[in-house]
Design an enzyme around this catalytic site. Structure first.
Site, PDB file in Angstrom:
ATOM      1  N   VAL A   1       3.881  -0.518   4.427  1.00 26.55           N
ATOM      2  CA  VAL A   1       2.494  -0.860   4.727  1.00 26.55           C
ATOM      3  C   VAL A   1       1.962  -1.788   3.634  1.00 26.55           C
ATOM      4  O   VAL A   1       2.062  -1.490   2.443  1.00 26.55           O
ATOM      5  CB  VAL A   1       1.605   0.395   4.816  1.00 26.55           C
TER       6      VAL A   1
ATOM      7  N   LYS B   1       1.608  -2.860   8.851  1.00 28.24           N
ATOM      8  CA  LYS B   1       2.872  -2.142   8.693  1.00 28.24           C
ATOM      9  C   LYS B   1       4.005  -2.895   9.374  1.00 28.24           C
ATOM     10  O   LYS B   1       3.966  -3.146  10.575  1.00 28.24           O
ATOM     11  CB  LYS B   1       2.773  -0.724   9.273  1.00 28.24           C
TER      12      LYS B   1
ATOM     13  N   ASP C   1       3.899  15.407   9.300  1.00 26.22           N
ATOM     14  CA  ASP C   1       4.084  15.155   7.870  1.00 26.22           C
ATOM     15  C   ASP C   1       2.741  15.165   7.154  1.00 26.22           C
ATOM     16  O   ASP C   1       2.293  14.153   6.596  1.00 26.22           O
ATOM     17  CB  ASP C   1       4.804  13.821   7.668  1.00 26.22           C
TER      18      ASP C   1
ATOM     19  N   GLY D   1       7.116   4.183   3.984  1.00 20.50           N
ATOM     20  CA  GLY D   1       7.388   5.372   4.775  1.00 20.50           C
ATOM     21  C   GLY D   1       8.773   5.309   5.378  1.00 20.50           C
ATOM     22  O   GLY D   1       9.536   4.374   5.124  1.00 20.50           O
ATOM     23  N   ALA D   2       9.078   6.313   6.188  1.00 13.46           N
ATOM     24  CA  ALA D   2      10.393   6.376   6.804  1.00 13.46           C
ATOM     25  C   ALA D   2      10.609   5.274   7.827  1.00 13.46           C
ATOM     26  O   ALA D   2      11.744   4.890   8.111  1.00 13.46           O
ATOM     27  CB  ALA D   2      10.583   7.741   7.475  1.00 13.46           C
TER      28      ALA D   2
ATOM     29  N   GLY E   1       8.808   2.149   7.820  1.00 17.22           N
ATOM     30  CA  GLY E   1       8.381   0.813   7.446  1.00 17.22           C
ATOM     31  C   GLY E   1       7.593   0.759   6.159  1.00 17.22           C
ATOM     32  O   GLY E   1       7.449   1.762   5.442  1.00 17.22           O
TER      33      GLY E   1
ATOM     34  N   LEU F   1       0.818  -1.208   0.000  1.00 17.45           N
ATOM     35  CA  LEU F   1       0.000   0.000   0.000  1.00 17.45           C
ATOM     36  C   LEU F   1       0.853   1.260   0.000  1.00 17.45           C
ATOM     37  O   LEU F   1       0.447   2.302  -0.518  1.00 17.45           O
ATOM     38  CB  LEU F   1      -0.935   0.015   1.216  1.00 17.45           C
ATOM     39  N   GLY F   2       2.038   1.173   0.607  1.00 18.43           N
ATOM     40  CA  GLY F   2       2.909   2.350   0.647  1.00 18.43           C
ATOM     41  C   GLY F   2       4.161   2.112   1.458  1.00 18.43           C
ATOM     42  O   GLY F   2       4.279   1.136   2.209  1.00 18.43           O
TER      43      GLY F   2
END
Length: 333
Positions: A44, A57, A148, A39-40, A42, A36-37
């Site tokens: 997801v 996540k 963020d 990030g800094a 981990g 799904l995405g």
């Protein structure tokens, strides 16, 4: 442009579709369905659980994951309002002999802000910001800032009424500290308009930048003078014309809190939605319509009229007001 303020390298594992994860402590199974995405802290994944589809996540640092879990638990409901995804589970998992922390949260199905604006028009961007500011006000009163804040971390669900929800709480920071994560375009420090201290005005700057981003559909560079660049983009958009002063106040830190910024935006929206009867062109149209009406009464079988009368205008405006009301209802759900 996408630089973030973080020190931990994201070494979370890449898990192919079909991977089965089994929690070390609670022994709950999860099947990975896709990414799904990232990030800094981990990655997801979309996963299948006993409860159905969930967002999972996997991180590389236990402290960061624990902090995010605490935020989700603490802000699952703030004064009865759901801010972010609902927390479901947290555990550790062994992957290739190494232990990784992970947590599971509600999988929010919806559309991005950009897709929503494409379907409904740029004029609806400010309405979504009204909802966002209401949530930010509740978050700030609880002692936190989002940090963020950007379109990537937001999703529009339901509808109608539609509702803005938060996707990633990894940047949420306690008031008074330094913001943990940021994205340059939405960071006032990048534009030379403030520091990165976690305070309400930091989020308010980002909220105004989201409206700019939704309008232009791109992230422009700051150039030699960040302030002048922002002013040029604000004044260079016809869509943003009613919101020029509001945007400048938000970007230059002149709103005391999210609620005042929200009230000011609602005032502009309601003013823009008022019937056009006071406009000279509208009055002329009304007189013309009345004249045509009297003329038709004197004729036999006058036939069906063409075009739009003031009645049509009122009906259209009534529809827009009704749609706006649905959005206001969505804000308090």
């Amino acid at each position: 442009m996408e630089k973030k303020n973080h020190t931990l390298k994201n070494e979370a594992p890449d898990l192919p579709n079909g991977t089965r994860l089994l929690g070390k402590w609670y022994r709950k199974p999860y099947h990975i369905r896709g990414i799904l995405g990232r990030g800094a802290t981990g990655v997801v994944y979309l996963a299948e659980a006993r409860e159905g589809e969930v967002a999972l996540k996997v991180g590389n640092n236990s402290m960061s994951i624990t902090s995010e879990v605490n935020v989700l638990k603490h802000f699952a409901k703030v004064q009865g309002h759901i801010l972010g995804p609902s927390f479901i589970d947290a555990d550790d998992v062994y992957i290739n002999g190494r232990k990784y922390p992970f947590y599971v949260m509600e999988y929010l199905q919806g559309e991005t802000l950009f897709n929503h604006i494409d379907r409904h028009g740029k004029e609806w961007g400010p309405v979504l910001i009204v909802q966002l500011l209401g949530d930010l006000d509740r978050l700030h009163r609880a002692g936190w800032v989002f940090g963020d804040l950007k379109p990537d971390n937001l999703i529009v669900v339901g509808g109608p009424p539609y509702r803005v929800r938060w996707l990633d709480v990894g940047g949420t920071t306690v008031l008074g500290r330094s913001v943990k994560e940021y994205t340059e375009f939405f960071d006032r420090g990048y534009w030379g308009l403030g520091d990165r201290k976690a305070e309400p005005t930091y989020d308010l700057f980002a909220a105004a930048m989201i409206l700019l981003n939704m309008t232009y559909k791109k992230r422009f560079e700051k150039g030699r003078d960040g302030k002048e660049t922002l002013i040029a983009h604000i004044e260079g958009s016809r869509v943003l014309s009613p919101y020029q002063q509001w945007l400048k106040k938000a970007l230059f830190g002149q709103f005391a809190d999210a609620e005042k910024m929200r009230q000011a935006l609602m005032h502009i929206i309601s003013k823009e939605a008022k019937p056009l009867s006071k406009d000279p062109s509208s009055q002329a149209q009304q007189k013309s319509a009345n004249h045509q009406k009297k003329k038709r009464k004197k004729q036999k079988g006058g036939g069906r009229r063409q075009g739009f009368s003031s009645v049509d205008v009122v009906l259209v405006i009534s529809f827009l007001l009704l749609a706006s009301a649905l959005y206001w209802v969505g804000q308090v759900i």
